[in-house]
Design an enzyme around this catalytic site. Structure first.
Site, mmCIF file in Angstrom:
data_model
loop_
_atom_site.group_PDB
_atom_site.id
_atom_site.type_symbol
_atom_site.label_atom_id
_atom_site.label_comp_id
_atom_site.label_asym_id
_atom_site.label_seq_id
_atom_site.Cartn_x
_atom_site.Cartn_y
_atom_site.Cartn_z
ATOM 1 N N GLN A 63 0.819 -1.213 0.000
ATOM 2 C CA GLN A 63 0.000 0.000 0.000
ATOM 3 C C GLN A 63 0.856 1.268 0.000
ATOM 4 O O GLN A 63 0.488 2.296 0.564
ATOM 5 C CB GLN A 63 -0.943 0.001 1.200
ATOM 6 C CG GLN A 63 -2.163 -0.872 1.026
ATOM 7 C CD GLN A 63 -3.125 -0.330 -0.024
ATOM 8 O OE1 GLN A 63 -3.126 0.855 -0.341
ATOM 9 N NE2 GLN A 63 -3.962 -1.209 -0.577
ATOM 10 N N SER A 64 2.004 1.203 -0.654
ATOM 11 C CA SER A 64 2.929 2.334 -0.684
ATOM 12 C C SER A 64 2.347 3.544 -1.414
ATOM 13 O O SER A 64 1.887 3.449 -2.557
ATOM 14 C CB SER A 64 4.231 1.911 -1.361
ATOM 15 O OG SER A 64 5.037 3.037 -1.655
#
Length: 323
Positions: A63-64
């Site tokens: 989920q960068s």
């Protein structure tokens, strides 16, 4: 890709906490839901354009925000993007792998790779270089945005500029509270303020490593940043202050103090925070107030680094909890 962002006073929290609290709205930088990575990418992408690159490669957590922002920046500049997603956060549900930043990156048309380790920066960078070599054989001109400390922290220059911007907006504050992960945002802001001879403290809230490890990392980041700017790193390194009260049980994990801080900001000021960076940073600020490090009446700036798409990847952790 970005311009000066607003500095907004949080009147309700100021009254509740007995401090003069301001929010630096770097969630409003622009470029696909904004966030601090936009400022960093201006320098990486500037270097990539100068080198004639046509493809950007970057690594980060599933989920960068960084990889999502990189894909957006690449699209804006007519480039392709390769995103390597690392398994940094174990035992997450299916929505973590399909919503939020993952969904946005797919809409942007990015190529996806996976890397099985979450704490192997050198290995993750090496995997990107292997893919870059393949792209070269196909006639592309790839540019790798590195994660490891063995490379110049170009992205930190974006927060040198941000520190100077903040000082021009409000030169008389006592402290700024920032997330401390890669060290680029923390180190850049500290350096930018130091270049303005600003005496305010810069409190870094650990979001990935414990205090001791982050202290060591910050010394390296500040040295490399000082080398880029041709200034003395010693005075910068003396200003490092990091705190890890809000970190357990680790990167990307939502603990009760983080969840409580996220809800307090939303329910008191109508502002959303993300569970990985900005909510932990606000939780760290609350701990600093409670512990007396931030004193009554202090004028304090909280840096909002954005990352809001990640909220949707954490819906189970946030919904299945006490109100």
């Amino acid at each position: 890709m970005s311009g000066p962002t607003p500095l907004e006073r949080l009147d309700n929290l100021s009254a509740e906490l007995d401090i003069d609290l301001w929010l630096k709205r770097d969630d409003l930088t622009g470029l696909s839901f904004g966030g601090n990575k936009t400022r960093q990418l201006e320098f990486y992408l500037g270097d990539a354009c100068q080198q004639g690159a046509d493809t950007i490669l970057i690594t980060g957590a599933v989920q960068s925000n960084f990889v999502r922002s990189a894909a957006s920046a690449a699209a804006k500049l007519g480039m392709q993007s390769v995103l390597q997603l690392e398994e940094r956060v174990p035992e997450m549900g299916a929505e973590y792998y399909s919503s939020g930043n993952v969904l946005l990156a797919q809409i942007l048309g990015a190529e996806h790779m996976s890397y099985p380790e979450g704490e192997d920066e050198a290995g993750a960078d090496a995997a990107l270089h292997a893919r870059a070599d393949e792209l070269k054989t196909e006639g592309h001109k790839p540019y790798v945005i590195h994660l490891g400390l063995g490379h110049p922290p170009l992205g930190a220059l974006g927060y040198v500029v941000a520190g100077q911007e903040l000082y021009q907006q409000m030169p008389d504050f006592d402290a700024v509270v920032v997330p401390s992960g890669s060290g680029a945002t923390h180190g850049g802001l500290l350096t930018g303020l130091a270049l303005e001879d600003c005496a305010a403290s810069v409190f870094g809230i650990c979001v990935r490593r414990d205090r001791e490890k982050q202290q060591t990392r910050m010394k390296i980041v500040l040295q490399k940043l000082a080398d880029l700017l041709n200034i003395d790193a010693g005075l910068l390194q003396e200003k490092i202050e990091v705190f890890d009260d809000a970190l357990p049980p680790g990167y990307g994990k939502v603990n009760e103090v983080t969840r409580s801080a996220l809800k307090k900001m939303a329910r008191t000021e109508g502002v959303f925070l993300d569970p990985v960076y900005s909510a932990k940073t606000f939780a760290g600020l609350l701990s600093l107030v409670e512990g007396g490090k931030i004193k009554p009446g202090d004028r304090v700036v909280l840096l909002h680094t954005g990352g809001l798409p990640a909220l949707f990847g954490y819906q189970n952790e946030l919904m299945n909890s006490p109100t």
